[in-house]
Design an enzyme around this catalytic site. Structure first.
Site, mmCIF file in Angstrom:
data_model
loop_
_atom_site.group_PDB
_atom_site.id
_atom_site.type_symbol
_atom_site.label_atom_id
_atom_site.label_comp_id
_atom_site.label_asym_id
_atom_site.label_seq_id
_atom_site.Cartn_x
_atom_site.Cartn_y
_atom_site.Cartn_z
ATOM 1 N N CYS A 94 0.834 -1.201 0.000
ATOM 2 C CA CYS A 94 0.000 0.000 0.000
ATOM 3 C C CYS A 94 0.875 1.259 0.000
ATOM 4 O O CYS A 94 1.476 1.573 -1.025
ATOM 5 C CB CYS A 94 -0.999 -0.024 1.153
ATOM 6 S SG CYS A 94 -2.351 1.171 0.928
ATOM 7 N N HIS A 172 -3.685 -5.004 0.690
ATOM 8 C CA HIS A 172 -3.191 -5.308 2.045
ATOM 9 C C HIS A 172 -3.343 -6.803 2.335
ATOM 10 O O HIS A 172 -4.344 -7.212 2.954
ATOM 11 C CB HIS A 172 -3.984 -4.527 3.086
ATOM 12 C CG HIS A 172 -3.559 -3.115 3.284
ATOM 13 N ND1 HIS A 172 -2.447 -2.754 4.004
ATOM 14 C CD2 HIS A 172 -4.131 -1.955 2.840
ATOM 15 C CE1 HIS A 172 -2.339 -1.434 4.029
ATOM 16 N NE2 HIS A 172 -3.337 -0.926 3.325
ATOM 17 N N GLU A 174 -1.947 -8.394 4.559
ATOM 18 C CA GLU A 174 -1.863 -8.569 6.017
ATOM 19 C C GLU A 174 -3.176 -8.218 6.712
ATOM 20 O O GLU A 174 -3.318 -8.471 7.923
ATOM 21 C CB GLU A 174 -0.705 -7.729 6.586
ATOM 22 C CG GLU A 174 -0.986 -6.254 6.800
ATOM 23 C CD GLU A 174 -0.958 -5.404 5.528
ATOM 24 O OE1 GLU A 174 -0.897 -4.176 5.673
ATOM 25 O OE2 GLU A 174 -1.026 -5.956 4.407
#
Length: 226
Positions: A94, A172, A174
């Site tokens: 990002c 993202h 994660e």
């Protein structure tokens, strides 16, 4: 393999007790990739002494814009350029995707199509992956040496590869859905259009391919660069 996490932002304080923060999320995402981690809070001006202090680097997401005037951005860009020249592998997520592109000669802007939030489909070189996203800024001009490896419905440059030196993605991997739900409650109301939030809420719980991208990141770091 020791990977340094260059932390460029934080989750909202209200979310950290239950969800952790970027270092914990990346450690969980990459738990099975034979990697160890050391964190540097570069947003707070804590930088590694040398680009070879770790064997690779992850640059995290952030609420800041890569083009904004913050004290940590110029030294971070200088660090990126040094790591790139030294061929120490970097992964950007990002904001990390954006700041690596900007540091190496690309351009980042606020997307005139607005926000991208929640579950999104991406084409990774013919492979369809579904990942969470949370951004308004995008890379709009490629830096020299960068190759587009992923595209999204609202993001033309959703992933970049710089040979063996850097791998970056706008999404993202994660972020689990709990993070997206938390951001909707703490940062989105009155900022992100209600229609986008309703769409994101409707896709909470749908399958994500975070583990696929985790394997890609692990393989990139472990690649033989002799």
């Amino acid at each position: 393999m020791l990977i340094g996490i260059l932390q460029t932002g934080q989750l909202p304080e209200a979310l950290r007790p239950s969800l952790g923060d970027y270092p914990e999320m990346f450690a969980a995402l990459l738990a099975h990739q034979d990697l160890e981690f050391r964190t540097y809070h570069v947003e707070g001006m804590v930088f590694p002494a040398d680009v070879r202090d770790c064997e690779g680097w992850i640059i995290t997401g952030s609420r800041h814009g890569a083009y904004e005037d913050h004290p940590f951005i110029p030294p971070l860009e200088a660090f990126i350029r040094k790591a790139y020249e030294a061929e120490v592998p970097m992964v950007g997520i990002c904001f990390g995707h954006q700041i690596i592109a900007q540091a190496l000669g690309g351009r980042v802007e606020k997307f005139d199509g607005g926000w991208t939030v929640g579950t999104q489909p991406y084409d990774f070189e013919g492979e369809s992956l579904t990942l969470n996203a949370w951004h308004q800024d995008q890379v709009v001009t490629l830096p020299p040496g960068a190759e587009i490896i992923a595209r999204g419905e609202t993001c033309a440059i959703a992933g970049l590869r710089y040979g063996d030196r850097a791998l970056t993605v706008q999404a993202h991997p994660e972020f689990g859905d709990a993070v997206v739900e938390g951001l909707m409650e703490t940062r989105a109301r009155g900022v992100v259009p209600d229609a986008l939030l309703e769409r994101a809420e409707g896709l909470v719980g749908s399958p994500k391919d975070n583990d696929v991208l985790a394997r890609k990141i692990g393989a990139f770091f472990r690649r033989d660069r002799a």
